[in-house]
Scaffold this active site. Sequence first.
Site, mmCIF file in Angstrom:
data_model
loop_
_atom_site.group_PDB
_atom_site.id
_atom_site.type_symbol
_atom_site.label_atom_id
_atom_site.label_comp_id
_atom_site.label_asym_id
_atom_site.label_seq_id
_atom_site.Cartn_x
_atom_site.Cartn_y
_atom_site.Cartn_z
ATOM 1 N N ASN A 52 -14.397 -5.094 1.772
ATOM 2 C CA ASN A 52 -13.701 -6.379 1.631
ATOM 3 C C ASN A 52 -14.603 -7.539 2.043
ATOM 4 O O ASN A 52 -14.614 -8.598 1.402
ATOM 5 C CB ASN A 52 -12.407 -6.383 2.460
ATOM 6 C CG ASN A 52 -11.250 -5.772 1.684
ATOM 7 O OD1 ASN A 52 -11.444 -5.270 0.583
ATOM 8 N ND2 ASN A 52 -10.056 -5.803 2.243
ATOM 9 N N CYS A 111 -5.266 -9.827 2.442
ATOM 10 C CA CYS A 111 -6.327 -8.892 2.851
ATOM 11 C C CYS A 111 -7.619 -9.570 3.277
ATOM 12 O O CYS A 111 -8.023 -9.460 4.434
ATOM 13 C CB CYS A 111 -6.594 -7.915 1.718
ATOM 14 S SG CYS A 111 -5.127 -7.029 1.221
ATOM 15 N N GLY A 163 -14.193 -20.730 -7.994
ATOM 16 C CA GLY A 163 -12.858 -21.313 -8.058
ATOM 17 C C GLY A 163 -12.509 -22.068 -6.797
ATOM 18 O O GLY A 163 -13.353 -22.770 -6.229
ATOM 19 N N VAL A 193 0.831 -1.201 0.000
ATOM 20 C CA VAL A 193 0.000 0.000 0.000
ATOM 21 C C VAL A 193 0.867 1.254 0.000
ATOM 22 O O VAL A 193 0.668 2.175 -0.808
ATOM 23 C CB VAL A 193 -0.939 -0.012 1.230
ATOM 24 C CG1 VAL A 193 -1.692 1.298 1.356
ATOM 25 C CG2 VAL A 193 -1.910 -1.177 1.140
ATOM 26 N N THR A 215 -5.518 -0.731 6.321
ATOM 27 C CA THR A 215 -6.818 -1.158 6.853
ATOM 28 C C THR A 215 -6.770 -1.341 8.365
ATOM 29 O O THR A 215 -5.930 -2.073 8.889
ATOM 30 C CB THR A 215 -7.224 -2.483 6.178
ATOM 31 O OG1 THR A 215 -7.162 -2.264 4.776
ATOM 32 C CG2 THR A 215 -8.632 -2.894 6.572
ATOM 33 N N LEU A 232 -6.864 -0.873 -3.152
ATOM 34 C CA LEU A 232 -5.914 -1.317 -4.180
ATOM 35 C C LEU A 232 -5.849 -2.830 -4.212
ATOM 36 O O LEU A 232 -5.671 -3.466 -3.180
ATOM 37 C CB LEU A 232 -4.517 -0.766 -3.871
ATOM 38 C CG LEU A 232 -4.428 0.729 -3.550
ATOM 39 C CD1 LEU A 232 -2.999 1.098 -3.172
ATOM 40 C CD2 LEU A 232 -4.897 1.546 -4.740
HETATM 41 C C1 UGA Z 1 -8.498 -6.879 -2.002
HETATM 42 C C2 UGA Z 1 -9.580 -5.905 -2.499
HETATM 43 O O1 UGA Z 1 -10.077 -6.324 -3.768
HETATM 44 C C3 UGA Z 1 -9.033 -4.482 -2.605
HETATM 45 O O2 UGA Z 1 -10.076 -3.592 -2.972
HETATM 46 C C4 UGA Z 1 -8.480 -4.079 -1.241
HETATM 47 O O3 UGA Z 1 -7.914 -2.778 -1.268
HETATM 48 C C5 UGA Z 1 -7.398 -5.051 -0.837
HETATM 49 O O4 UGA Z 1 -7.961 -6.383 -0.778
HETATM 50 C C6 UGA Z 1 -6.889 -4.634 0.523
HETATM 51 O O5 UGA Z 1 -7.636 -4.747 1.496
HETATM 52 O O6 UGA Z 1 -5.788 -4.079 0.606
HETATM 53 P P1 UGA Z 1 -6.477 -8.204 -3.173
HETATM 54 O O7 UGA Z 1 -6.375 -8.944 -1.886
HETATM 55 O O8 UGA Z 1 -5.247 -7.657 -3.795
HETATM 56 O O9 UGA Z 1 -7.498 -6.940 -3.010
HETATM 57 O O10 UGA Z 1 -7.093 -9.197 -4.243
HETATM 58 P P2 UGA Z 1 -8.493 -9.435 -4.950
HETATM 59 O O11 UGA Z 1 -8.384 -9.085 -6.371
HETATM 60 O O12 UGA Z 1 -9.586 -8.802 -4.182
HETATM 61 O O13 UGA Z 1 -8.622 -11.028 -4.841
HETATM 62 C C7 UGA Z 1 -8.692 -11.671 -3.572
HETATM 63 C C8 UGA Z 1 -8.881 -13.152 -3.746
HETATM 64 O O14 UGA Z 1 -10.173 -13.448 -4.261
HETATM 65 C C9 UGA Z 1 -7.894 -13.822 -4.715
HETATM 66 O O15 UGA Z 1 -7.459 -15.043 -4.143
HETATM 67 C C10 UGA Z 1 -8.713 -14.076 -5.965
HETATM 68 O O16 UGA Z 1 -8.260 -15.160 -6.732
HETATM 69 C C11 UGA Z 1 -10.076 -14.361 -5.349
HETATM 70 N N1 UGA Z 1 -11.201 -14.103 -6.276
HETATM 71 C C12 UGA Z 1 -11.437 -12.852 -6.742
HETATM 72 C C13 UGA Z 1 -12.043 -15.149 -6.628
HETATM 73 O O17 UGA Z 1 -11.856 -16.313 -6.198
HETATM 74 N N2 UGA Z 1 -13.103 -14.890 -7.464
HETATM 75 C C14 UGA Z 1 -13.361 -13.645 -7.941
HETATM 76 O O18 UGA Z 1 -14.359 -13.486 -8.688
HETATM 77 C C15 UGA Z 1 -12.501 -12.597 -7.579
#
Ligand code: UGA
Length: 483
Positions: A225, A277, A270, A11, A120, A152
């Site tokens: 989140n 996070c 999945g 971050v 956070t 992010l």
């Molecule tokens: C998450 C949030 O999306 C951000 O908005 C937030 O700022 C961040 O946490 C944080 O708190 O700092 P991030 O952890 O980088 O971001 O990743 P995501 O893209 O949210 O994915 C999280 C998990 O969910 C991954 O393992 C991804 O593979 C999974 N996922 C995501 C799914 O299984 N299905 C989906 O449709 C989307």
Amino acid sequence: MKLAVIGCGYVGLVTAACFAELGHEVYAAEKDRAKLSLLKQGLSPIYEQHLPELLRKHCGRKLKFCDSTAEAIRDVTVTFICVATPCARSGETDLSGVDEVVEEISRSMRPHLLIVQKSTVPVRTCEAIREAMEKHGVLSHSFNVASNPEFLREGTAVQDFLYPCRIVLGADHNSSLRKLERVYLPLTSGKYYRCPDCIPGRSTEPVRIIATSSKSAELIKHASNAFLATKISFINEVANISELVGADIHEIRAGLVADPRIGAEFLAAGIGFGGSCFPKDLRAFRALAERAGPGFDLLSEVMRINRRQRTRFQTKIHAALGTLRGRRIAVLGLAFKAGTDDIRESPAIAIVRYLLQQGAEVVAFDPAAMPVANQQFPDGALHFAKDCYEAMTDADALLILTEWPEFAHLDLKRALKLLRSPLVIDGRNLYSPEVMKSAGLRYVCVGRSTDLPVKGYQDEPLTTHVVCGDQDRVESVSQEARG
Ligand code: UGA
């Protein structure tokens, strides 16, 4: 403006580099010597798209790194606290990093500093920062505290920062809000998007500010989140039902997302969510809700479904292969999601550990996460391949565990030739079952017709046994599943 950013993790570093990109003069503090040395050379210690170019462009000019909070805040009007806020044993957030920074700020700040909490934290942290500052002897009128949560995503963090869907400013005083509005003016006025050398992004529409109290801003972050994680667990449960009744989760998803009230994102089924996070924030939010009074049972269920999703996938591997002892298994993907080398709470890593524990030989490939994963398996138990095809050579099964785009475009003819057994078990649903079938590959995925016969909705007791490594039970269930 002159800004300080304390802490150069995901971050902090993205925030510091992006503020410099918006034209501010940024002083970023980082205590880790190895990381600081890289940063001072303009090198990124993390894998993040666009970050290397921003560091090259601004390091030593608009962006300066130092090792102390005192030095970073010496001359600035706003300082952003971006230190890690890990999960304590109780599930609550460990705020010791924030406390430490607040004390450092109190010792060396100039009057009228605005302290902004970005990483956070639980609701009321701004209040606690205010109290701590006063306890450290700083007069209440000489500083202000505000919350500016980040949204992010790793892998797209720079674009998320520069092209946000909203900027939440949790300020309890007008003067704090005005200062923060100035910080983000290049985005809210749209000026940044008119720069010829701006980082390309999704939209050039000026960004909307949502001004709230600091408490609401803190809650917005946790609630966001938690909601996104809930969507993922929801779609995973629907996928499981879809599988059992012979429906197709892709068709179901298409039907759902056409409704704008539901929205299109975070509905990819999945092997469950991971990362630094969601799991941590859900635990913290639940702990906070319990402390506040009513608790938040829904979050416990979201976490339970998420754990079960992984073990359900492990059950599928057994159902397809029987015993794993002595099997050679190719794994594509180790990162918790595509676009990052981060393996923290990665479902892929948990599955790899399980395979190894069951006696399988695992050969993995990930475009970014192999060096980090190598440190997690120092005994050499996990083998690494130079590419997807080396990984799958002579393998009894090919597992897809991270949704890297390149894994969705494999040369299937080559895969068929290289695999010892033509079995693909896809935890990210990257292929259509029809395409795989016509390529001669047996395809097992999530929430769609699968090559595994399924019997009844009985995965709860089954997965419990699988987690515990009860091999006999696993074997008998696998036999049963194979009919
Ligand atoms: C998450 C949030 O999306 C951000 O908005 C937030 O700022 C961040 O946490 C944080 O708190 O700092 P991030 O952890 O980088 O971001 O990743 P995501 O893209 O949210 O994915 C999280 C998990 O969910 C991954 O393992 C991804 O593979 C999974 N996922 C995501 C799914 O299984 N299905 C989906 O449709 C989307």
